[in-house]
Design a protein around this motif. Structure first.
Motif, PDB file in Angstrom:
ATOM      1  N   THR A  75      34.493  41.284  37.944  1.00  0.00           N
ATOM      2  CA  THR A  75      35.187  41.404  39.226  1.00  0.00           C
ATOM      3  C   THR A  75      36.201  42.529  39.124  1.00  0.00           C
ATOM      4  O   THR A  75      36.989  42.573  38.193  1.00  0.00           O
ATOM      5  N   TYR A  86      39.498  44.306  40.482  1.00  0.00           N
ATOM      6  CA  TYR A  86      40.724  43.988  41.217  1.00  0.00           C
ATOM      7  C   TYR A  86      41.520  45.265  41.425  1.00  0.00           C
ATOM      8  O   TYR A  86      41.552  46.133  40.569  1.00  0.00           O
ATOM      9  N   TRP A 111      39.793  42.633  45.895  1.00  0.00           N
ATOM     10  CA  TRP A 111      38.807  42.415  44.842  1.00  0.00           C
ATOM     11  C   TRP A 111      37.403  42.534  45.389  1.00  0.00           C
ATOM     12  O   TRP A 111      37.154  42.344  46.573  1.00  0.00           O
ATOM     13  N   TRP A 154      34.809  44.222  49.997  1.00  0.00           N
ATOM     14  CA  TRP A 154      36.128  43.923  49.441  1.00  0.00           C
ATOM     15  C   TRP A 154      36.776  42.784  50.219  1.00  0.00           C
ATOM     16  O   TRP A 154      36.609  42.677  51.427  1.00  0.00           O
ATOM     17  N   THR A 156      44.062  42.243  33.909  1.00  0.00           N
ATOM     18  CA  THR A 156      43.344  40.989  33.754  1.00  0.00           C
ATOM     19  C   THR A 156      43.625  40.404  32.376  1.00  0.00           C
ATOM     20  O   THR A 156      43.928  41.124  31.430  1.00  0.00           O
TER      21      THR A 156
END
Length: 199
Positions: free
Chosen positions: A86, A88, A101, A109, A128
């Motif tokens: 994913t 971000y 995201w 998005w 992350t």
């Protein structure tokens, strides 16, 4: 989670799966994403326009693709990729900061404002942690100083928010060890400092 002050800037092994260098993030050896003007040294008048760029060949070539529709004044884009792939992105805008995201390499998005204890007033960062949907963001509030927040639900909520310094001169990068989950926040307040959290 608490932070302790470490006046030593140390070399860090931040894990093997994801590399993130000043707005450019790689999920593996070939697939990467760049946010804002990271590919040409800045945004707006100081560089190329912001936007989102993708590479599928290890950074040899980059292709612009539609980024999220940010609120008015989107600035200081920064991004990261989690262990599930994913992407971000966070943007600073007039009135606050948003998190965006995508789970399909930028084809679609989702966007939501960041709900933070102290409104961002300057540069925000996103990183992350280990696993999927574990995010950290840091920012400077011009009155209260540098803050770090943690989300375990992909950025929908930020229940852990910690002030790591008082009024600061400069906020530095945010880094997270992808194995241990240790969090490192650099900042300057009468010299360069590093706040470290082990939980």
């Amino acid at each position: 989670g608490g932070f302790e002050l470490d006046d030593r800037l140390v070399g860090l092994d931040l894990g093997e799966r994801v590399a993130d260098v000043d707005g450019v993030a790689f999920g593996d050896d070939t697939h990467g994403i760049a946010f804002g003007g990271a590919l040409c040294g800045g945004q707006g008048a100081t560089g190329c326009p912001g936007g989102v760029w993708r590479t599928d060949d290890g950074g040899a070539t980059w292709t612009s693709f539609p980024g999220p529709a940010s609120p008015a004044g989107g600035l200081d884009s920064n991004g990261a990729i989690d262990a599930c792939g994913t992407y971000y992105m966070t943007d600073l805008y007039i009135g606050g900061s948003s998190i965006d995201w995508t789970t399909d390499h930028g084809q679609t998005w989702l966007t939501t404002p960041l709900s933070l204890a102290s409104a961002p007033g300057d540069r925000q960062w996103i990183e992350t942690g280990p696993g999927c949907g574990v995010l950290y963001t840091s920012w400077t509030n011009l009155v209260t100083g540098t803050w770090v927040a943690k989300s375990t639900d992909g950025g929908l909520t930020w229940p852990t928010q910690v002030q790591v310094s008082g009024a600061t001169d400069i906020i530095g990068n945010l880094a997270v060890d992808k194995t241990s989950g240790d969090v490192y926040q650099a900042y300057a307040q009468g010299g360069y400092k590093l706040a470290v959290s082990h939980n």
